[in-house]
Scaffold this motif. Structure first.
Motif, mmCIF file in Angstrom:
data_model
loop_
_atom_site.group_PDB
_atom_site.id
_atom_site.type_symbol
_atom_site.label_atom_id
_atom_site.label_comp_id
_atom_site.label_asym_id
_atom_site.label_seq_id
_atom_site.Cartn_x
_atom_site.Cartn_y
_atom_site.Cartn_z
ATOM 1 N N SER A 148 -8.326 3.063 -7.210
ATOM 2 C CA SER A 148 -7.700 4.162 -6.479
ATOM 3 C C SER A 148 -6.192 3.963 -6.481
ATOM 4 O O SER A 148 -5.692 2.856 -6.704
ATOM 5 N N GLN A 149 -5.468 5.054 -6.228
ATOM 6 C CA GLN A 149 -4.003 4.988 -6.256
ATOM 7 C C GLN A 149 -3.424 5.590 -4.986
ATOM 8 O O GLN A 149 -3.896 6.621 -4.496
ATOM 9 N N TYR A 150 -2.396 4.917 -4.470
ATOM 10 C CA TYR A 150 -1.768 5.334 -3.208
ATOM 11 C C TYR A 150 -0.707 6.389 -3.476
ATOM 12 O O TYR A 150 0.246 6.173 -4.233
ATOM 13 N N ARG A 151 -0.881 7.542 -2.860
ATOM 14 C CA ARG A 151 0.071 8.640 -3.050
ATOM 15 C C ARG A 151 0.019 9.569 -1.849
ATOM 16 O O ARG A 151 -1.047 9.918 -1.364
ATOM 17 N N ALA B 158 -2.035 8.203 1.265
ATOM 18 C CA ALA B 158 -3.470 7.887 1.226
ATOM 19 C C ALA B 158 -3.868 7.456 -0.184
ATOM 20 O O ALA B 158 -3.179 7.749 -1.156
ATOM 21 N N TYR B 159 -5.008 6.752 -0.263
ATOM 22 C CA TYR B 159 -5.552 6.355 -1.560
ATOM 23 C C TYR B 159 -6.467 7.458 -2.085
ATOM 24 O O TYR B 159 -7.286 7.996 -1.353
ATOM 25 N N ALA B 160 -6.315 7.766 -3.375
ATOM 26 C CA ALA B 160 -7.166 8.747 -4.042
ATOM 27 C C ALA B 160 -7.927 8.055 -5.168
ATOM 28 O O ALA B 160 -7.353 7.240 -5.891
ATOM 29 N N PRO B 161 -9.226 8.342 -5.342
ATOM 30 C CA PRO B 161 -10.010 7.682 -6.393
ATOM 31 C C PRO B 161 -9.523 8.067 -7.785
ATOM 32 O O PRO B 161 -9.209 9.230 -8.050
#
Length: 434
Positions: A192-195, A198-201
């Motif tokens: 997941s990536q923080y943007r 929040a983290y998105a899968p």
């Protein structure tokens, strides 16, 4: 009919190039927990931790002594699986951080010329994490060094959940063991990536690992797995289903059995579509419009395997092989489609035999199936021994790419190419249906 997730990935293809190059992409890319610098969970510490677990040296000059010392650990192996305590899924749960938004120097390693993330580097990180997860499952506090040699046997599936991977936003990997056999381990991982707070899968990955003895010559037992909740029981059952599916696919391989009746008709229709109506000859073939002969959709490469690319057992690191194969496959899809493709899925990467240090590694990429905007690529790797002139297959890689435009149809000429076409179609259909 494609599933919604598959259509979403296709519609995002052109968005990637715009989004990653936009100044807005750098907003809110630093995760709070990474900004604080949790070094124990840093991606660069994964391989260091693996060296500690198996007692590997960082110096190539010591490799013979280290391997001789590991051979003496065979007496520590369990005689049966029943001797080993059952482990919980949370015993192998790991979280690893890749702070692309926080560490500029680290970002350089993952950055492409077009300001995107090198997916091949992500494959390397997933491979290392899968090994560490497996060692976490088999951890024995009474032993200073693990007698097990755990290596990657198969990349079962990597599904992209979000097409865009930002080069300036922090990434988090999580994963744990979800199924075990007698000597095999299935590890599921999520990225997941923080943007924007929040983290998105980004992707889900399933790797199959195997445990061997200290000299990597025979199978070794691993701890059984004990589920503790209905959710974990479901994961364990899914692992059994995955095992059965892999067995069925292996049994139905075109290298073992003939194509189905439907597949035979597909190949015959392709053949009829290339016949020259003026000559009515089996030998006279004409390429249909908007098509490319399969023999003209290849790309090859060669790697000299240096000690720098070795794993903790002094063979070539599996992640390195995946990165090189992916980059060659991507370049092949790029030249074939006439634009920068986007990866949709990676599946069925089979590790048939290890690659030794000093090997000449020959990689051959082939576009084997296309449909609309999609390109299915197969990469075959083999080692060549210049002394014996022998070629030995080491790996087979399968990648599904998406273009931002319709691509030419691929047309086989020979029976062997027709089998590659059907194999590519099977892998593409599996990706669509997942």
């Amino acid at each position: 009919m494609f599933p919604p997730r598959f259509l979403l990935l296709r519609s995002a293809a052109s968005l990637t190039r715009r989004s990653l190059c936009s100044p807005a992409a750098s907003k809110h890319g630093k995760a709070p927990n990474m900004a604080e610098g949790n070094h124990l969970l840093h991606v660069s510490n994964v391989r260091n931790r693996l060296r500690e677990i198996v007692g590997a040296s960082t110096n190539w000059s010591d490799h013979q002594q280290v391997m001789a010392e590991r051979a003496s650990l065979s007496s520590m192996l369990a005689e049966s699986q029943s001797e080993l305590p059952a482990k919980r899924m949370k015993d192998s749960l790991l979280e690893v951080h890749l702070p692309l938004g926080s560490e500029l120097e680290l970002r350089e390693k993952y950055l492409t010329y077009h300001n995107t993330v090198r997916f091949g580097r992500i494959l390397e990180d997933l491979d290392s994490l899968a090994v560490l997860i497996s060692y976490s499952h088999t951890y024995n506090s009474a032993l200073k060094t693990s007698p097990l040699s755990i290596v990657t046997a198969l990349v079962d599936k990597i599904d992209m959940r979000q097409h865009v991977i930002y080069p300036d936003c922090d990434i988090k990997f999580t994963g744990h063991v979800t199924w075990v056999g007698r000597s095999s381990i299935e590890a599921k991982m999520h990225m997941s990536q923080y943007r924007d707070g929040a983290y998105a899968p980004i992707l889900d990955a399933t790797f199959v690992m195997v445990a061997r003895d200290p000299t990597n010559k025979r199978a070794a037992f691993v701890n059984p797995l004990k589920p503790e909740s209905p959710e974990e029981e479901k994961l364990l059952q899914e692992g059994e289903v995955n095992k059965s599916r892999r067995t069925e696919l292996s049994t139905a391989s075109l290298l073992k059995v003939a194509p189905t009746n439907e597949e035979r008709k597909i190949i015959h229709d392709l053949f009829l579509n290339t016949l020259d109506a003026n000559t009515v000859s089996f030998r006279s073939r004409i390429l249909p419009p908007s098509s490319v002969w399969m023999e003209d959709a290849k790309l090859k490469g060669l790697e000299i395997c240096h000690p720098q690319q070795r794993n903790i057992f002094n063979r070539i690191f599996g992640g390195f092989l995946m990165r090189k194969a992916y980059e060659l496959g991507w370049a092949n899809a790029c030249s074939f489609g006439g634009c920068r493709p986007s990866v949709v899925a990676v599946d069925d990467i089979l590790f048939q035999k290890p690659v030794e240090i000093g090997s000449l590694l020959m990689l051959s990429s082939q576009v084997c199936y296309t449909q609309g905007k999609y390109i299915q690529v197969r990469v075959h790797s083999e080692v060549f021994d210049p002394l014996t002139q022998q070629h030995s297959t080491t790996n087979i890689f399968h990648y599904t790419f998406a273009s931002d435009r319709d691509v030419p149809s691929i047309v086989p000429k020979t029976y062997g190419e027709s089998m590659l076409y059907l194999d590519g179609k099977r892998h593409f259909n599996q990706t669509v249906e997942s």
